[in-house]
Design a protein around this motif. Structure first.
Motif, mmCIF file in Angstrom:
data_model
loop_
_atom_site.group_PDB
_atom_site.id
_atom_site.type_symbol
_atom_site.label_atom_id
_atom_site.label_comp_id
_atom_site.label_asym_id
_atom_site.label_seq_id
_atom_site.Cartn_x
_atom_site.Cartn_y
_atom_site.Cartn_z
ATOM 1 N N ARG A 45 0.863 -1.198 0.000
ATOM 2 C CA ARG A 45 0.000 0.000 0.000
ATOM 3 C C ARG A 45 0.888 1.233 0.000
ATOM 4 N NH1 ARG A 45 -5.607 -0.207 -0.400
ATOM 5 N NH2 ARG A 45 -5.937 1.261 1.300
ATOM 6 N N LEU A 46 2.093 1.050 -0.538
ATOM 7 C CA LEU A 46 3.045 2.165 -0.589
ATOM 8 C C LEU A 46 2.790 3.010 -1.840
ATOM 9 C CD1 LEU A 46 5.638 3.611 0.436
ATOM 10 C CD2 LEU A 46 6.947 1.947 -0.895
ATOM 11 N N VAL A 47 2.677 4.320 -1.625
ATOM 12 C CA VAL A 47 2.434 5.245 -2.736
ATOM 13 C C VAL A 47 3.555 6.287 -2.771
ATOM 14 C CG1 VAL A 47 0.890 7.083 -3.541
ATOM 15 C CG2 VAL A 47 -0.072 4.929 -2.708
ATOM 16 N N TYR A 48 4.100 6.525 -3.956
ATOM 17 C CA TYR A 48 5.077 7.603 -4.131
ATOM 18 C C TYR A 48 4.329 8.872 -4.534
ATOM 19 C CZ TYR A 48 9.447 4.945 -3.814
ATOM 20 O OH TYR A 48 10.531 4.218 -3.357
ATOM 21 N N VAL A 49 4.616 9.969 -3.830
ATOM 22 C CA VAL A 49 4.063 11.277 -4.201
ATOM 23 C C VAL A 49 5.253 12.105 -4.692
ATOM 24 C CG1 VAL A 49 2.768 13.306 -3.457
ATOM 25 C CG2 VAL A 49 2.276 11.070 -2.417
ATOM 26 N N LEU A 50 5.286 12.358 -5.997
ATOM 27 C CA LEU A 50 6.464 12.970 -6.617
ATOM 28 C C LEU A 50 6.143 14.375 -7.137
ATOM 29 C CD1 LEU A 50 7.776 9.879 -8.626
ATOM 30 C CD2 LEU A 50 8.496 10.686 -6.355
ATOM 31 N N GLN B 244 10.440 15.795 -3.704
ATOM 32 C CA GLN B 244 10.443 16.885 -4.700
ATOM 33 C C GLN B 244 11.853 17.005 -5.248
ATOM 34 O OE1 GLN B 244 12.113 20.146 -4.492
ATOM 35 N NE2 GLN B 244 11.273 20.736 -6.480
ATOM 36 N N SER B 245 11.959 17.275 -6.546
ATOM 37 C CA SER B 245 13.276 17.566 -7.105
ATOM 38 C C SER B 245 13.165 18.545 -8.269
ATOM 39 C CB SER B 245 13.961 16.296 -7.611
ATOM 40 O OG SER B 245 15.252 16.633 -8.108
ATOM 41 N N ASN B 246 14.227 19.318 -8.422
ATOM 42 C CA ASN B 246 14.340 20.203 -9.582
ATOM 43 C C ASN B 246 15.079 19.519 -10.729
ATOM 44 O OD1 ASN B 246 13.017 22.263 -8.192
ATOM 45 N ND2 ASN B 246 14.914 22.907 -7.193
ATOM 46 N N ARG B 247 15.484 18.268 -10.497
ATOM 47 C CA ARG B 247 16.299 17.534 -11.483
ATOM 48 C C ARG B 247 15.504 16.383 -12.090
ATOM 49 N NH1 ARG B 247 18.987 18.419 -6.825
ATOM 50 N NH2 ARG B 247 20.701 19.905 -6.962
ATOM 51 N N GLU B 248 15.429 16.394 -13.408
ATOM 52 C CA GLU B 248 14.641 15.374 -14.125
ATOM 53 C C GLU B 248 15.108 13.954 -13.767
ATOM 54 O OE1 GLU B 248 15.002 15.929 -18.324
ATOM 55 O OE2 GLU B 248 13.003 15.103 -18.714
ATOM 56 N N TYR B 249 16.450 13.753 -13.728
ATOM 57 C CA TYR B 249 16.951 12.387 -13.510
ATOM 58 C C TYR B 249 16.558 11.858 -12.144
ATOM 59 C CZ TYR B 249 20.750 13.886 -10.417
ATOM 60 O OH TYR B 249 21.456 14.387 -9.357
ATOM 61 N N GLU B 250 16.450 12.770 -11.171
ATOM 62 C CA GLU B 250 16.116 12.314 -9.825
ATOM 63 C C GLU B 250 14.660 11.806 -9.780
ATOM 64 O OE1 GLU B 250 18.043 13.853 -5.688
ATOM 65 O OE2 GLU B 250 17.377 15.330 -7.145
ATOM 66 N N LEU B 251 13.787 12.526 -10.484
ATOM 67 C CA LEU B 251 12.382 12.090 -10.570
ATOM 68 C C LEU B 251 12.299 10.729 -11.265
ATOM 69 C CD1 LEU B 251 11.060 15.615 -11.501
ATOM 70 C CD2 LEU B 251 10.402 14.368 -9.426
ATOM 71 N N ALA C 167 6.476 0.256 -4.995
ATOM 72 C CA ALA C 167 5.211 0.961 -4.757
ATOM 73 C C ALA C 167 4.029 0.357 -5.505
ATOM 74 C CB ALA C 167 5.354 2.429 -5.152
ATOM 75 N N ALA C 168 2.835 0.633 -4.955
ATOM 76 C CA ALA C 168 1.602 0.175 -5.586
ATOM 77 C C ALA C 168 1.025 1.242 -6.508
ATOM 78 C CB ALA C 168 0.588 -0.187 -4.511
ATOM 79 N N GLY C 169 1.393 2.504 -6.271
ATOM 80 C CA GLY C 169 0.843 3.579 -7.093
ATOM 81 C C GLY C 169 1.685 4.839 -6.986
ATOM 82 N N ILE C 170 1.425 5.764 -7.913
ATOM 83 C CA ILE C 170 2.164 7.037 -7.934
ATOM 84 C C ILE C 170 1.174 8.197 -8.105
ATOM 85 C CG2 ILE C 170 3.825 8.466 -9.221
ATOM 86 C CD1 ILE C 170 5.260 5.928 -10.107
#
Ligand code: CA2
Length: 149
Positions: A3-8, A51-58, A69-72
């Motif tokens: 039930r882990l969700v990434y909030v990016l 949060q990131s300002n860098r595309e590669y990190e996202l 994760a189960a969802g984003i």
């Protein structure tokens, strides 16, 4: 089942609540994270909030989410309109993806009307302010419950 969700969150969202409040409101990203954590707790979700300002990190976090994760829930910010790389990364993720925009991008400049991420997103929320993140989490919780059957 996880039930882990990434909030990016994409570029410049670290300035939320500190600049352009007429567009993005007064809440800071720390406020959004606090509210997401409180709701996730209610919904029985665990979240990782980044949060990131860098595309590669996202992109790296999306790759990490593939196994974990189960969802984003993602606000890709300006990368929404430019990044085939983020779309490609999301296309390798198997769970549900909800795209969130604080402002109503369709009421703004024409270059904000196109989203690469929407080609992959299972749902898109725009113009509901920071409440969009919470509605995104609610939708993910529902989709994960339905999957569980
Ligand atoms: O409405 C949204 O959430 C956006 O994703 C925000 C992006 C913008 O490029 C998208 O078109 C729509 C911009 C994020 C910048 O955030 C700031 C917040 C406060 C002050 C300055 C920038």
């Amino acid at each position: 089942m996880s039930r882990l969700v990434y909030v990016l969150n994409g570029p410049n969202l670290n300035l939320l609540g500190k600049r352009q409040p007429h567009i993005y409101g007064h809440e800071t990203l720390a406020d959004v994270e606090r509210d997401c954590r409180a709701l996730a707790n209610e919904l029985g979700l665990e979240i990782r909030f980044h949060q990131s300002n860098r595309e590669y990190e996202l992109i790296d976090w999306i790759h990490e989410a593939r196994d974990a994760a189960a969802g984003i829930v993602m606000n890709p910010a300006a990368f929404t309109h430019t990044s085939v790389a983020i779309l490609d990364a999301l296309n390798t993720f198997e769970g549900p993806v909800i795209e969130v925009h604080i402002s109503n991008v369709h009421k703004r400049e024409a270059f904000r009307h196109h989203s690469f991420v929407s080609q992959r997103a299972d749902g898109v929320i725009a113009g509901l302010g920071t409440q969009g993140y919470l509605l995104g989490l609610r939708r993910l919780a529902r989709l994960l419950d339905e999957k569980k059957g």
